[in-house]
Design an enzyme around this catalytic site. Structure first.
Site, PDB file in Angstrom:
ATOM      1  CG  ASP A 132       2.192  18.239 -52.761  1.00 39.86           C
ATOM      2  OD1 ASP A 132       2.815  18.309 -53.716  1.00 39.86           O
ATOM      3  OD2 ASP A 132       2.171  19.203 -52.052  1.00 39.86           O
TER       4      ASP A 132
ATOM      5  CG  HIS B 245      -3.356  17.247 -53.265  1.00 35.05           C
ATOM      6  ND1 HIS B 245      -3.474  18.506 -53.561  1.00 35.05           N
ATOM      7  CD2 HIS B 245      -2.413  17.396 -52.114  1.00 35.05           C
ATOM      8  CE1 HIS B 245      -2.986  19.332 -52.704  1.00 35.05           C
ATOM      9  NE2 HIS B 245      -2.332  18.657 -51.980  1.00 35.05           N
TER      10      HIS B 245
END
Length: 494
Positions: free
Chosen positions: A44, A188
């Site tokens: 993400d 991430h």
């Protein structure tokens, strides 16, 4: 005061309830796959001009595919990275135009974010994105309706990798402990969002490289989310079709034919009351798996395990491995739903035993690799279980031992016979007919023997050679008898 209550009611309907039903019940979202070898890595907040290229390099080295849920503004600033993701076969999803929670945005603002990000991705790749992950996984009630054309994807595991204090080693350990097929990992590749550390993605990339290496050792595949969803849909359809065929309620001709060959329909059909009891028992099993943190073997369709301290008498196995109280062992548990299906397809206890032997033989290489890779820091000495269906276990390299007399033995005997009466459609009659044959026994296999099963041909050759060799010496047999006598009356598992 009344205004505060109205605000609370509004937030409950707009945000809290949708978030709850999506997270807990999986309503309109994809969280976990049903797969045999596949895992999805998702990233993400990117792309990031520093860290995303390094991550893509690592994925390319291991021929791994991933899914990137990108922030529209970041994609707009780094089109070359979006293009590279697409060209290298990764899936690209939407993570809003800016990293802002859907709870604090109006429905039309969320829709505008999604459409703008979708247009940016499509303008770069020529392909319209199909997947969406809201920031922090938070949806509002309108997202289900106005984002109907997108698949909302959440996750099974997140690891707090947005904080650099987690560190690469700790992150790697956490990921390894959850390293099973069908998982969707949340990670991430950018660290400038609210609450994140800018240097954190460096630790993420270091941990991911080690996980990719472990995946290669375990024979796992890292796939994009579209492939995992397609595989899951296919596997669920096949499993449902198999269940319907076993119950005599249809299914494809091939599945029905296989069920007939296995003996399906030859046993007494379970009545409505029995079906309710079986359903309740399966719900208890799912709760048991959660309470005791059982890990799946492979895709988890046949066997699970947990690492425990052995609490029984000292034992000497066929290869002279010694198992003592306090040693770590992998306690194996057959999946009762799989047992029920096998029971429905079997005419006799012998057929059940043969099916279990075949399935166990397939599972042994997975067990060995998982203990070696996922639990490498734990000195697991053996795999261990207690089963009423234990005929033929010695042929796979297991040693079997009677339970020691005492309360635990009586309770185990009662429990397993109750289980047999539930999972087999003719179970109660079977228990009465074969009371003397249904003897629960401990089954153990040393870690050394288990490791041979990473090469099944080598394991079978070793077992064949052992069968042709001489029997254990009288001294070894006497020592085994002495050890069993020393442990008489002791509880098997603490």
């Amino acid at each position: 005061m009344r205004l505060l209550w109205w605000i609370f009611y509004f937030l409950t309907v707009y945000a809290f309830i949708p978030g709850f039903v999506s997270r807990v019940f999986g309503f309109r979202v994809f969280r976990k796959g049903l797969a045999k070898r596949e895992i999805a890595l998702t990233f993400d907040d990117g792309p990031d001009p520093v860290y995303t290229p390094k991550l893509l390099d690592a994925l390319k080295r291991y021929d791994a595919k991933a899914t990137f849920f990108v922030v529209g503004a970041h994609a707009e600033q780094n089109p070359e990275l979006i293009r590279r993701m697409h060209e290298e076969g990764h899936a690209i999803g939407i993570h809003n135009y800016v990293h802002r929670s859907n709870w604090i945005m109006s429905p039309w603002t969320v829709k505008r974010h999604v459409l703008r990000t979708s247009q940016i991705i499509e303008s770069i790749t020529g392909k319209q994105p199909q997947y969406y992950r809201p920031p922090w996984g938070i949806v509002n009630i309108f997202d289900f309706a106005q984002l109907r054309s997108l698949n909302i994807v959440l996750w099974t595991k997140m690891f707090g990798d947005w904080k650099k204090k987690v560190g690469a080693d700790n992150l790697y350990r956490k990921m390894r402990e959850s390293f099973f097929p069908g998982q969707v990992f949340l990670l991430h590749d950018r660290g400038d969002t609210f609450g994140a550390d800018e240097e954190a993605p460096a630790h993420t990339i270091a941990a991911v490289e080690r996980i990719l290496e472990d995946g290669r050792e375990l024979g796992l595949q890292f796939v994009a989310i579209d492939e995992l969803i397609a595989l899951s849909d296919s596997n669920r359809a096949a499993r449902l079709e198999s269940k319907r065929a076993v119950r005599g309620k249809g299914g494809s001709s091939d599945v029905q034919e296989n069920a007939k060959k296995a003996g399906a329909g030859s046993s007494v059909k379970a009545g409505p009351f029995k079906q309710v009891v079986v359903w309740a028992w399966m719900q208890w099993e799912r709760l048991f798996h959660v309470m005791f943190r059982l890990h799946p073997v492979g895709d988890g369709s046949f066997m699970h395990y947990r690492i425990i301290k052995y609490g029984g008498p000292d034992l000497v196995l066929r290869d002279q491995s010694r198992i003592q109280r306090g040693d770590l062992v992998a306690e194996m548990h057959f999946d009762n739903e799989a047992m029920y299906r096998i029971g429905m397809q079997s005419k006799s206890a012998l057929q059940i035993a043969l099916r279990l032997i075949r399935e166990t033989k397939v599972a042994l290489p997975d067990i060995s690799r998982q203990l070696e890779v996922i639990h490498r820091e734990k000195n697991v000495k053996a795999i261990f279980g207690i089963s009423m269906v234990n005929r033929g276990a010695e042929g796979l390299g297991f040693d079997t031992f009677p339970l020691q007399p005492g309360l635990f033995s009586k309770m185990t005997n009662w429990y397993l016979k109750l289980l047999m009466s539930i999972i087999h459609p003719d179970g109660k009659a079977k228990v009465k007919r074969q009371r003397e044959k249904l003897e629960p026994r401990m089954i153990l296999m040393s870690r050394e023997m288990l490791n041979l099963w990473q090469d099944p041909e080598a394991a079978e050759a070793a077992l064949k050679e052992a069968q042709q060799s001489k029997k254990p010496s009288p001294a070894a047999a006497a020592r085994q008898s002495e050890l069993l006598m020393d442990g008489a009356g002791e509880p098997l598992i603490q």
